[in-house]
Motif scaffolding. Structure first.
Motif, PDB file in Angstrom:
ATOM      1  N   LEU A 184     -19.578 -65.364 -21.756  1.00 16.79           N
ATOM      2  CA  LEU A 184     -20.452 -64.535 -21.245  1.00 16.79           C
ATOM      3  C   LEU A 184     -21.499 -64.598 -21.871  1.00 16.79           C
ATOM      4  O   LEU A 184     -21.570 -64.623 -23.281  1.00 16.79           O
ATOM      5  CB  LEU A 184     -19.698 -63.057 -21.255  1.00 16.79           C
ATOM      6  N   ASP A 196     -26.077 -63.097 -20.986  1.00 13.19           N
ATOM      7  CA  ASP A 196     -26.990 -62.535 -20.437  1.00 13.19           C
ATOM      8  C   ASP A 196     -27.386 -63.024 -19.052  1.00 13.19           C
ATOM      9  O   ASP A 196     -27.665 -62.476 -17.922  1.00 13.19           O
ATOM     10  CB  ASP A 196     -28.311 -62.063 -20.969  1.00 13.19           C
ATOM     11  N   HIS A 197     -27.436 -64.650 -18.806  1.00 10.05           N
ATOM     12  CA  HIS A 197     -27.475 -65.176 -17.476  1.00 10.05           C
ATOM     13  C   HIS A 197     -26.522 -64.634 -16.469  1.00 10.05           C
ATOM     14  O   HIS A 197     -26.703 -64.533 -15.219  1.00 10.05           O
ATOM     15  CB  HIS A 197     -27.696 -66.521 -17.848  1.00 10.05           C
ATOM     16  N   LEU A 244     -23.958 -62.072 -16.928  1.00  8.72           N
ATOM     17  CA  LEU A 244     -24.108 -60.737 -16.705  1.00  8.72           C
ATOM     18  C   LEU A 244     -25.294 -60.169 -15.621  1.00  8.72           C
ATOM     19  O   LEU A 244     -24.834 -59.419 -14.968  1.00  8.72           O
ATOM     20  CB  LEU A 244     -24.234 -59.853 -18.001  1.00  8.72           C
ATOM     21  N   ALA A 245     -26.389 -60.610 -15.776  1.00  6.08           N
ATOM     22  CA  ALA A 245     -27.565 -60.374 -15.047  1.00  6.08           C
ATOM     23  C   ALA A 245     -27.073 -60.617 -13.582  1.00  6.08           C
ATOM     24  O   ALA A 245     -27.632 -59.935 -12.443  1.00  6.08           O
ATOM     25  CB  ALA A 245     -28.544 -60.985 -15.350  1.00  6.08           C
ATOM     26  N   ALA A 246     -26.412 -61.700 -13.339  1.00  6.62           N
ATOM     27  CA  ALA A 246     -25.940 -62.000 -11.993  1.00  6.62           C
ATOM     28  C   ALA A 246     -24.656 -61.574 -11.641  1.00  6.62           C
ATOM     29  O   ALA A 246     -24.480 -61.659 -10.213  1.00  6.62           O
ATOM     30  CB  ALA A 246     -25.917 -63.651 -12.066  1.00  6.62           C
ATOM     31  N   GLY A 247     -24.100 -60.714 -12.220  1.00  5.79           N
ATOM     32  CA  GLY A 247     -23.059 -60.007 -11.862  1.00  5.79           C
ATOM     33  C   GLY A 247     -21.715 -60.993 -12.085  1.00  5.79           C
ATOM     34  O   GLY A 247     -20.602 -60.516 -11.327  1.00  5.79           O
ATOM     35  N   LEU A 248     -21.852 -62.123 -12.557  1.00  5.18           N
ATOM     36  CA  LEU A 248     -20.823 -62.795 -12.645  1.00  5.18           C
ATOM     37  C   LEU A 248     -20.006 -62.807 -14.065  1.00  5.18           C
ATOM     38  O   LEU A 248     -20.699 -63.510 -15.078  1.00  5.18           O
ATOM     39  CB  LEU A 248     -21.398 -64.518 -12.367  1.00  5.18           C
ATOM     40  N   VAL A 249     -18.856 -62.050 -13.837  1.00  3.50           N
ATOM     41  CA  VAL A 249     -18.485 -61.755 -15.447  1.00  3.50           C
ATOM     42  C   VAL A 249     -16.889 -62.155 -15.247  1.00  3.50           C
ATOM     43  O   VAL A 249     -15.974 -61.892 -16.422  1.00  3.50           O
ATOM     44  CB  VAL A 249     -18.515 -60.287 -15.490  1.00  3.50           C
ATOM     45  N   TRP A 296     -36.235 -65.053 -21.392  1.00  4.46           N
ATOM     46  CA  TRP A 296     -36.084 -63.680 -21.114  1.00  4.46           C
ATOM     47  C   TRP A 296     -37.378 -63.031 -21.452  1.00  4.46           C
ATOM     48  O   TRP A 296     -37.542 -62.174 -20.694  1.00  4.46           O
ATOM     49  CB  TRP A 296     -34.914 -63.103 -22.224  1.00  4.46           C
ATOM     50  N   ILE A 326     -23.385 -52.255 -10.151  1.00  3.90           N
ATOM     51  CA  ILE A 326     -24.166 -52.925  -9.062  1.00  3.90           C
ATOM     52  C   ILE A 326     -23.257 -52.455  -7.779  1.00  3.90           C
ATOM     53  O   ILE A 326     -22.060 -52.469  -7.833  1.00  3.90           O
ATOM     54  CB  ILE A 326     -23.888 -54.626  -9.468  1.00  3.90           C
ATOM     55  N   PHE A 358     -21.287 -57.509  -3.632  1.00  6.80           N
ATOM     56  CA  PHE A 358     -22.845 -57.866  -3.993  1.00  6.80           C
ATOM     57  C   PHE A 358     -22.806 -59.715  -4.103  1.00  6.80           C
ATOM     58  O   PHE A 358     -21.555 -60.066  -3.904  1.00  6.80           O
ATOM     59  CB  PHE A 358     -23.474 -57.488  -5.286  1.00  6.80           C
ATOM     60  N   ARG A 397     -29.084 -62.866  -8.218  1.00 12.88           N
ATOM     61  CA  ARG A 397     -28.283 -62.324  -7.296  1.00 12.88           C
ATOM     62  C   ARG A 397     -29.336 -62.261  -6.020  1.00 12.88           C
ATOM     63  O   ARG A 397     -30.383 -62.497  -6.161  1.00 12.88           O
ATOM     64  CB  ARG A 397     -28.407 -60.832  -7.648  1.00 12.88           C
ATOM     65  N   THR A 424     -30.656 -55.696 -14.076  1.00 14.29           N
ATOM     66  CA  THR A 424     -29.161 -55.259 -14.054  1.00 14.29           C
ATOM     67  C   THR A 424     -28.817 -54.478 -14.915  1.00 14.29           C
ATOM     68  O   THR A 424     -28.899 -54.966 -16.248  1.00 14.29           O
ATOM     69  CB  THR A 424     -28.615 -56.699 -13.832  1.00 14.29           C
ATOM     70  N   THR A 430     -33.638 -59.717 -14.433  1.00 12.99           N
ATOM     71  CA  THR A 430     -32.891 -60.322 -13.422  1.00 12.99           C
ATOM     72  C   THR A 430     -33.763 -60.816 -12.017  1.00 12.99           C
ATOM     73  O   THR A 430     -34.482 -60.058 -11.677  1.00 12.99           O
ATOM     74  CB  THR A 430     -31.519 -59.495 -12.663  1.00 12.99           C
TER      75      THR A 430
END
Lengths: 388, 131
Positions: free
Chosen positions: A130, A132-133, A135-140, B12, B73, B77, B94, B116, B125
């Motif tokens: 994991l 931040d790339h 986590l930000a995309a909701g890919l966990v 970032w 979220i 999604f 996303r 996010t 994001t």
């Protein structure tokens, strides 16, 4: 001949498996029990174990097992890097390396997982990756990453989704007939499977492996020594581990041609070259399927079929023992036998070659063990009942 | 606020300032994941160049299960891998999905910077939209 070819063997196996969250013993206790079973089968005193190998960030540092097993001297303890199941087959190669180089002589390959001690496996695997790339995309979760890869394979490379269903059905068919499987004596309801809830598209619940508590252990010794122990040896004939350029932990920037694969192309190439064997020689496959699509992709990577003919090869009738031409996951696999980070697939490989499987493949001499597909580092091995 | 100190810190910090910047080596290679030295030519002369937030969908998944860390979220999604126009770097992001229409690989998209929330942090994001 390659130094790994038929020079070491699995001389004993033990597995204890429970429903997730219901292990009667703490993690170390379950693991020690599995190791005792493996050694008892072989007729080797646990005091004489001198090495350990694991994979997937197992939390049981071998030195801590010494008191409960009465081990006299530890000479080798190591692990295959990587948080996923990619290292499972490589663990056998690593154990063999220790034995062949004289650094240890009786090595236990193991994996243990009890939720109370190690938490959820999916969370542990992701903790390894994991950032931040993601986590930000909701890919966990592994399911989501594998889902994104699967969509590309289905949509862009035109692999029919039906192949994944055929694979799932074959696993449940075998599991229903294996008394050691979680799906034992239960038939798969096809409607329930097809309409099960979405997890991450294209995966529904039944496309995903689900975790169990438990542990399995394999005693590895030299081929010569194995022949003097109690059980019929199951020989390691070859093992390959690693990754090629353009594949790995690359934030989904893998080489475009490699992206929908599961990383096994270089592994399969080396494995077949070093053993002199080919897919046509393999009698039975134990396939780590974290998710259905990745199981199919692994079969493609290992040369059992292509993007073009996958629908003809990955068919239920073809995948089941005793009649199918490509019997896969004869114990039920991760889907239906149980999922202790894939170690059950290696267990079934040994059972099958000893003629002890609940779903025996007639005259099975060679078994391919394919590790966790899609992991940044992957591995596979070929085991034999004899040395061809 | 998170202090970014990895090789991708400029990415970032760029998003925080409202810009997408990505790293290119003097030899011409785009380097992603970000590294401190180019693996092709060995140069440490790496420039972070602003890129338009335009691209295409490389692949996608629509998540329905409530996984840990996604609590903020709304379900379902869509997460995508987006190929950024020009440099070819793929970014995780996303896709805005108000009508639940399945994305198509190769579809054109453009991005706007949002955030996010994960735990107590807001991670910058790129939220992509079709068009």
């Amino acid at each position: 001949m390659h130094p790994l070819y038929g020079t070491t063997a699995v001389a004993g196996i033990g597995m204890c498996q429970y429903k997730r969250g219901s292990s009667p013993l703490p993690e170390q206790g379950v693991l020690a029990k599995a190791i005792r079973i493996a050694c008892a089968e072989a007729g080797l005193d646990t005091a004489d174990i001198d090495g350990f190998v694991s994979y997937g960030d197992d939390k049981n540092e071998p030195v801590r097992l010494m008191p409960t097993l009465g081990i006299k001297e530890l000479k080798w303890s190591s692990s295959i890097w990587g948080g996923g199941g990619g290292g499972i087959a490589g663990a056998f190669g690593l154990a063999a390396s220790a034995i062949l180089s004289g650094q240890a002589s009786a090595v236990i390959v193991f994996r243990a997982l009890v939720e109370g001690a190690s938490g959820r496996l999916s969370a542990a695997v992701m903790a390894h990756h994991l950032n931040d790339h993601m986590l930000a995309a909701g890919l966990v979760a592994p399911a989501q990453i594998c889902a994104i890869r699967a969509n590309r394979m289905y949509e862009h490379h035109a692999v029919p989704k039906q192949a994944a269903e055929e694979l799932v059905r074959a696993s449940y068919f075998h599991g229903a007939r294996n008394p050691e499987a979680v799906a034992y004596d239960r038939s798969l309801d096809l409607d329930a499977m097809r309409n099960s809830r979405w997890i991450a598209e294209p995966f529904r619940l039944f496309d995903c492996s689900r975790e169990n508590d438990g542990a399995a252990a394999f005693l590895m010794v030299s081929a010569e020594r194995a022949r003097d122990l109690n059980k019929q040896p199951v020989y390691l004939l070859g093992c390959a581990n690693g990754a090629e350029k353009g594949w790995g932990d690359l934030l989904e920037n893998d080489d475009e041609q490699l992206y929908p694969t599961t990383g096994f192309r270089p592994i399969a190439r080396r494995l077949y070259a070093e053993t002199g064997l080919s897919p046509a020689d393999i009698d039975v496959v134990q396939l780590y399927e974290n998710f259905s699509a990745q199981g199919v992709a692994s079969l493609i990577d290992h040369g059992f079929c292509t993007y073009e003919n996958v629908a003809e090869v990955v068919k239920f009738e073809n995948l089941i023992a005793p009649t199918g031409k490509l019997p896969v996951n004869t114990g039920g696999g991760n889907f239906a036998q149980g999922f202790i980070h894939g170690i059950g697939t290696a267990y079934e490989a040994v059972k099958q070659l000893r003629g002890e499987s609940a779903n025996p493949v007639p005259d099975a001499k060679l078994c391919l063990l394919a590790g966790g597909p899609g992991a940044p580092t992957v591995s596979s091995a070929i085991f034999g009942r004899e040395i061809p | 606020m998170t202090i970014y100190d990895g090789a991708d810190a400029p990415y970032w910090n760029g998003l925080t300032e409202g810009r997408l910047v990505l790293p290119q080596c003097a030899c011409g290679d785009w380097l992603w994941p970000a590294v401190s030295q180019c693996g092709t030519c060995g140069s440490e002369n790496i420039q972070w160049l602003e890129q338009a937030m335009r691209g295409t969908i490389f692949s996608w998944t629509r998540t329905w299960h409530r996984f840990g860390f996604t609590e903020n979220i709304d379900l379902p999604f869509i997460s995508i891998v987006a190929t950024v126009e020009g440099c070819g770097i793929r970014l995780l992001g996303r896709l805005d999905d108000p009508d639940q229409i399945d994305p198509v690989i190769g579809e054109n998209i453009y991005g706007k910077i949002g955030a996010t929330r994960v735990g107590e942090r807001d991670i910058p994001t790129i939220i992509w939209r079709r068009g």
